[in-house]
Design a protein around this motif. Structure first.
Motif: not given
Ligand code: NAP
Length: 335
Positions: A159-161, A182-184, A326-328
């Motif tokens: 949820a912080a991603g 979230v994890s932290s 975090t965020g974008k």
């Molecule tokens: N379906 C679609 O159309 C679509 C569109 C966009 C993105 N996505 C997918 O959605 C996912 C998240 O994208 P995002 O841009 O939000 O990424 P992001 O900003 O890096 O966030 C991902 C979150 O996942 C959690 N996480 C848990 N295990 C992890 C690990 N081993 N490595 C990295 N993060 C981990 C982390 O939160 P905690 O540390 O709090 O656990 C992190 O904040 C990706 O797989 C992306 O390909 C899908």
């Protein structure tokens, strides 16, 4: 123009190169319906996301021939728009946010008109670079796929991603209640900033807390993480609940015993925005309008995390790889 290219498939440390290349033609690289004539944009900021990280290793489904300029979304100023573009009414000088699929890590990018949107005055260029991929995915997943309704409770993983903070805000805009996982402690703060009603920790008893907070189980789980959280996500649903599969940031694709669905009268729903959106221009306009309304109402304002200059694109990708984002994450292309 200045651009970042992926020159081999050895990962973010070594696959990226800052280069001088000719400006792109005003056509879109993907070709096909709706892409033949593009909007040319002077890029101010480029959004950074998981696909670019995967592309440095050749692990993403879109595999252009090397070398190529990655970058799926940008914000900036329109230099030229197709004359026949009656739909969006874009013209030179307009501030825009655009999904270009490729070519965004550059001073000039080209995007299809139906994925280029006027950037509302409330948002700056950095926020604009985090608007389309995450917020259109969140709206598509929660509304068109997950059928989320006002008054329901949605649990949001990661949820912080990028996509997680977007889901929190879109759910709020729809009148739903949100529980962020979230994890932290630092990520808890980000989820709160994004407007989460409740925040629970993935290293704690999040499933039990979610059941308690929602009075017996949530109606919807929004899951961009997958992996080991999946079975407990199903257990946290109430009868009739829906688990929306959005991604696998956790690294593994979960498997599930489907008797759980039968026992709980629950559903698992896939949500892949990209493939759906590319072939349906009218859906993008509808989602864009809904998100604009949420911006005007104050529910949507992308949370920008770390910012890097274009030449430090590798550091930006590493932040995603190391779970620090975090965020974008945003690249500043023009200072
Ligand atoms: N379906 C679609 O159309 C679509 C569109 C966009 C993105 N996505 C997918 O959605 C996912 C998240 O994208 P995002 O841009 O939000 O990424 P992001 O900003 O890096 O966030 C991902 C979150 O996942 C959690 N996480 C848990 N295990 C992890 C690990 N081993 N490595 C990295 N993060 C981990 C982390 O939160 P905690 O540390 O709090 O656990 C992190 O904040 C990706 O797989 C992306 O390909 C899908």
């Amino acid at each position: 123009m200045k651009a970042i290219q992926i020159v081999d498939l050895t990962g973010p440390e070594s696959a990226l190169q800052l280069v001088e290349v000719p400006e792109p033609e005003p056509t879109h690289t993907l070709g096909g319906a709706g892409f033949d004539s593009g909007v040319v944009i002077d890029v101010h900021c480029a959004g950074v996301a998981f696909p670019e990280l995967l592309q440095t290793r050749g692990e993403y489904q879109i595999k252009p021939p090397l070398p190529f300029v990655p970058g799926s979304e940008v914000s900036g100023v329109v230099r030229s728009a197709p004359a026949a573009d009656g739909q969006s009414g874009l013209k030179a000088g307009d501030r825009v946010a655009a999904f270009c699929a490729l070519g965004g890590f550059a001073e000039t990018a080209v995007a299809p008109p139906f994925l280029t949107f006027a950037l509302p005055a409330e948002l700056d260029f950095a926020q604009g670079a985090g608007l389309i991929l995450n917020y259109h995915t969140a709206y598509f997943s929660l509304v068109l796929r997950g059928r989320l309704r006002a008054g329901e409770t949605v649990l949001v993983h990661g949820a912080a991603g990028g996509v997680g903070t977007a889901a929190l805000q879109v759910a709020k805009g729809l009148g739903a209640r949100t529980i962020a996982v979230v994890s932290s402690a630092a990520k808890q703060q980000v989820a709160e900033e994004a407007g989460a009603d409740h925040v629970v920790r993935s290293d704690g008893l999040w499933k039990d807390q979610a059941k308690e907070l929602s009075g017996g189980g949530v109606e919807v789980v929004f899951d961009p993480v997958g992996g080991s959280l999946f079975t407990d996500s199903l257990r946290s649903l109430r009868e009739g609940g829906r688990l929306i599969v959005v991604g696998f940031a956790g690294g593994s694709i979960p498997e599930v015993k489907v008797n759980r669905l039968l026992l709980g009268n629950t559903e698992i729903i896939g949500a892949g925005w990209g493939g759906y959106a590319m072939s349906r221009p009218e859906v993008n306009l509808e989602i864009g309008a809904a998100i604009n309304r949420m911006i005007e109402q104050g529910n949507v304002a992308p949370i920008v995390g770390e910012r890097f200059p274009l030449e430090r694109a590798a550091d930006a990708l590493r932040a995603i790889e190391e779970r620090r984002a975090t965020g974008k994450i945003v690249l500043d292309v023009r200072s």
